[in-house]
Design an enzyme around this catalytic site. Structure first.
Site, PDB file in Angstrom:
ATOM      1  N   SER A 188       0.753  -1.172  -0.036  1.00  0.00           N
ATOM      2  CA  SER A 188      -0.018  -0.118   0.080  1.00  0.00           C
ATOM      3  C   SER A 188       0.950   1.295   0.137  1.00  0.00           C
ATOM      4  O   SER A 188       1.838   1.413  -0.869  1.00  0.00           O
ATOM      5  CB  SER A 188      -0.909  -0.081   1.293  1.00  0.00           C
ATOM      6  OG  SER A 188      -1.933   0.774   1.188  1.00  0.00           O
ATOM      7  N   HIS A 212      -7.887  -5.219  -0.259  1.00  0.00           N
ATOM      8  CA  HIS A 212      -6.616  -4.731  -0.136  1.00  0.00           C
ATOM      9  C   HIS A 212      -5.802  -5.350   1.226  1.00  0.00           C
ATOM     10  O   HIS A 212      -4.739  -5.331   1.336  1.00  0.00           O
ATOM     11  CB  HIS A 212      -6.886  -3.209  -0.236  1.00  0.00           C
ATOM     12  CG  HIS A 212      -5.440  -2.492   0.152  1.00  0.00           C
ATOM     13  ND1 HIS A 212      -4.462  -2.518  -0.857  1.00  0.00           N
ATOM     14  CD2 HIS A 212      -5.056  -1.432   1.066  1.00  0.00           C
ATOM     15  CE1 HIS A 212      -3.502  -1.613  -0.596  1.00  0.00           C
ATOM     16  NE2 HIS A 212      -3.852  -1.134   0.752  1.00  0.00           N
ATOM     17  N   ASP A 213      -6.761  -5.571   2.120  1.00  0.00           N
ATOM     18  CA  ASP A 213      -5.927  -6.035   3.594  1.00  0.00           C
ATOM     19  C   ASP A 213      -5.338  -7.306   3.270  1.00  0.00           C
ATOM     20  O   ASP A 213      -4.601  -7.781   4.138  1.00  0.00           O
ATOM     21  CB  ASP A 213      -7.053  -6.336   4.365  1.00  0.00           C
ATOM     22  CG  ASP A 213      -7.363  -5.175   5.680  1.00  0.00           C
ATOM     23  OD1 ASP A 213      -6.392  -4.345   5.404  1.00  0.00           O
ATOM     24  OD2 ASP A 213      -8.159  -5.442   6.417  1.00  0.00           O
ATOM     25  N   ARG A 223     -11.508   6.540   9.951  1.00  0.00           N
ATOM     26  CA  ARG A 223     -11.141   5.292   9.907  1.00  0.00           C
ATOM     27  C   ARG A 223     -12.096   4.280   9.399  1.00  0.00           C
ATOM     28  O   ARG A 223     -11.634   3.468   8.631  1.00  0.00           O
ATOM     29  CB  ARG A 223     -10.859   4.720  11.373  1.00  0.00           C
ATOM     30  CG  ARG A 223     -10.179   3.445  11.608  1.00  0.00           C
ATOM     31  CD  ARG A 223      -8.996   3.047  10.571  1.00  0.00           C
ATOM     32  NE  ARG A 223      -8.308   1.838  11.119  1.00  0.00           N
ATOM     33  CZ  ARG A 223      -7.526   1.174  10.489  1.00  0.00           C
ATOM     34  NH1 ARG A 223      -6.812   1.770   9.448  1.00  0.00           N
ATOM     35  NH2 ARG A 223      -6.938   0.011  10.907  1.00  0.00           N
ATOM     36  N   ASP A 265      -8.591  -6.740  -4.513  1.00  0.00           N
ATOM     37  CA  ASP A 265      -8.230  -5.288  -4.107  1.00  0.00           C
ATOM     38  C   ASP A 265      -8.620  -4.362  -5.071  1.00  0.00           C
ATOM     39  O   ASP A 265      -8.142  -4.200  -6.162  1.00  0.00           O
ATOM     40  CB  ASP A 265      -6.682  -5.495  -3.879  1.00  0.00           C
ATOM     41  CG  ASP A 265      -6.027  -4.008  -3.435  1.00  0.00           C
ATOM     42  OD1 ASP A 265      -6.955  -3.111  -3.291  1.00  0.00           O
ATOM     43  OD2 ASP A 265      -4.702  -3.977  -3.144  1.00  0.00           O
TER      44      ASP A 265
END
Lengths: 210, 383
Positions: B156, B354-355, B226, B321
């Site tokens: 990232s 993405h994680d 967040r 992602d």
């Protein structure tokens, strides 16, 4: 072209050996359709080559990179255009030419980015292929052409003579060529292309630009 | 949402101090630079086995050990450690808190170097770029006596730093592994960041960035930032698999204050985040990501950034992602091909979004370990 192209897996070692024999030590090599990466691994370990691969099957790419081999996911039809001129000494296309969308363009790109192109392909002019078509009137199925017409990824089959004609049309110099029979032995018809076209199951060519 | 958050815990972090000034891209010179960092493993005698790990937006230097503030395991313990893909029995691993961060490196919570003691930078902290972060890391790497890094690895925003390292210091990076990243932040990603920033600005407790004066933190705004960001880190499949339409505590929807599990999860993510992250740092770092554009820096041709690079690259992306989709990694791989660089490129099948780069993804870990092992052989590192 989603499935990996494997014609005569049993002859892989032979194909690898023949191609490796054409590559000068220490050369920069790009193997298009590098599969599990055995050729680039061989060229690095035994010839000290800077050998890299492109492969379309992601599982093979992952396996190759996990073995420490420099392989990128991509395909012959769209990724060769990205490389600069003369980036490699040899660009290798092993048993894949008949499966690409634009064989003529792929060859052009190979000889743009590399000084030499090494191309192997199964020969559609082999007598068994000719005989089956003549006798049964149906698409040939042989040990080399082993998939039915509706499932094969091989959309551009050619004979040895067809390939030689394409090289002439494009102005490529054939530096070396040989035909190989089913058992993987070098066919003895080196001087007679007509015989090679009849009895050679696979052909291997090394080309350069004029 | 529980917003009774207290100001960030004060923890002393291991750090190096540089007082010779760091010239930032914006033209400001930081007279005093602190870089907080952690190291794992042992540097070999030849100083040739160092791997710099670059952290993402809300990560920090605590890669492979419990976090001193939260007590949670290191954020990349699946990847960094003895026998892990980045094997600390073999490599010397360095991770630094980014410039602008809030875990000990110089950032908005640091004292101003041009004002009396006790005055903090706050929102007057100069805008920093990914390249500024990399420059600060370079200082640390030199301070540790390392001329050439064996590898720089990160996902990232960490991947942006990896690309910047390779572009800025090509002779000092033997191998580069940019994971789930891109050569520039897309308009969509900038848009999501802006929503987060506006949430912080809109919180009355933010007090134009001077929230320290009142002893409060803009917890509500930061938590919303967040929560929005967290959605972008997951895939639709992952959200469906984890939560579906399940209700917390109830079997059927009664319409009286019921909460879906996914809501509860996001609120938890938001409220725990504010206890470990500074709002002004969040503003600073998201801006740095938005500024990042290696293509524009190379006059529109990314390959120019890597011309004749000796670095070996391995780009890795993940199928689900959508924040840093595979196409962006492929664009970088193709630019590297145009530069005739040695590049590997793999897309890992994962439904975790993405994680995925932070989670247990065996194919990713095998790929990373194998690439590093292959590079170690080429670099002549002892096995």
């Amino acid at each position: 072209m989603n499935a990996p192209v494997r014609f005569v897996a049993k002859n892989m070692r032979l194909d690898l050996r023949l191609i490796a024999g054409m590559v000068a030590p220490g050369a920069r090599v790009l193997d298009i359709g590098s599969g599990d990466g055995s050729l680039i691994d061989h060229l690095y370990r035994t010839h000290g080559c800077d050998a890299r691969g492109i492969e379309i099957d992601m599982a093979e790419v992952t396996r190759s990179v996990a073995h420490g081999l420099p392989v990128m996911h991509g395909d012959a039809d769209s990724d060769l255009a990205q490389y600069p001129d003369d980036a490699f000494d040899y660009v290798i296309l092993s048993r894949t030419l008949q499966a690409v969308e634009r064989p003529r363009e792929v060859l052009r790109q190979m000889l743009r980015i590399g000084r030499h192109a090494i191309v192997s392909f199964p020969n559609f002019g082999h007598w068994q292929v000719r005989w089956q078509l003549l006798w049964s009137g149906r698409m040939p199925m042989t040990s080399v052409w082993a998939r039915p017409w509706h499932e094969t990824p091989n959309i551009h089959p050619c004979t040895i003579r067809d390939f030689v004609q394409l090289c002439a049309d494009e102005g490529y110099v054939i530096e070396r060529w040989l035909a190989v029979d089913e058992a993987g032995q070098r066919a003895p018809w080196r001087r007679f292309m007509g015989m090679a076209n009849l009895f050679g199951e696979q052909a291997l060519f090394q080309l350069r630009k004029r | 949402m529980d917003q009774s958050a207290s100001p960030l815990a004060t923890v002393v972090h291991q750090h190096a101090v540089f007082t010779d000034g760091l010239l930032l891209d914006c033209g400001v010179v930081l007279a005093r630079l602190e870089v907080a960092y952690r190291t794992y493993g042992r540097l070999n005698a030849a100083r040739s086995n160092a791997i710099l790990v670059c952290h993402a937006l809300t990560g920090d230097q605590y890669v492979a050990e419990p976090h001193p503030v939260t007590g949670k395991p290191g954020w990349w313990e699946a990847v960094v450690g003895p026998g892990r893909p980045i094997d600390t029995d073999r490599y010397f691993v360095i991770c630094a808190n980014v410039l602008g961060g809030c875990m000990g490196s110089t950032g908005p919570r640091s004292q101003r170097d041009d004002a009396p003691d006790g005055v903090l930078w706050g929102i007057d902290f100069p805008p920093v770029t990914i390249r500024d972060m990399v420059r600060a890391q370079k200082r640390l790497v030199e301070h540790l006596g390392i001329e050439r890094l064996f590898a720089v690895v990160g996902g990232s925003m960490g991947g942006m730093q990896v690309l910047q390292w390779a572009a800025t210091y090509p002779g000092h990076v033997f191998a580069a592994v940019p994971v789930a990243t891109a050569a520039y932040h897309s308009a969509q990603n900038i848009a999501f960041n802006e929503v987060g920033r506006q949430a912080i600005f809109a919180d009355p407790d933010w007090e134009s960035g001077r929230y320290w004066d009142s002893g409060k933190i803009p917890a509500r705004g930061l938590a919303v930032a967040r929560m929005v960001a967290h959605i972008t880190y997951l895939s639709e499949q992952a959200l469906t698999r984890k939560f579906g339409r399940r209700l917390r505590g109830g079997a059927s929807l009664s319409m009286f204050g019921d909460m879906f599990e996914v809501e509860s999860y996001l609120q938890h993510q938001g409220s725990t985040f504010v206890n470990r992250f500074d709002a002004n740092s969040y503003l600073t770092i998201t801006r740095a990501m938005d500024y990042f554009d290696l293509v524009a820096d190379s006059q529109g041709d990314l390959s120019a950034a890597f011309r004749d690079t000796p670095t070996r690259f391995c780009l890795i992306s993940f199928t689900s992602d959508w924040l840093f989709p595979t196409a962006e990694s492929r664009a970088v791989a193709r630019a590297l091909n145009r530069a005739a660089a040695n590049v590997s490129f793999v897309e890992i099948a994962s439904d975790k979004g993405h994680d995925a780069f932070l989670l247990d993804e065996p194919d990713f870990h095998r790929t990373l370990a194998g690439f590093l092992a292959g590079c170690a052989e080429h670099a002549g590192l002892p096995a």
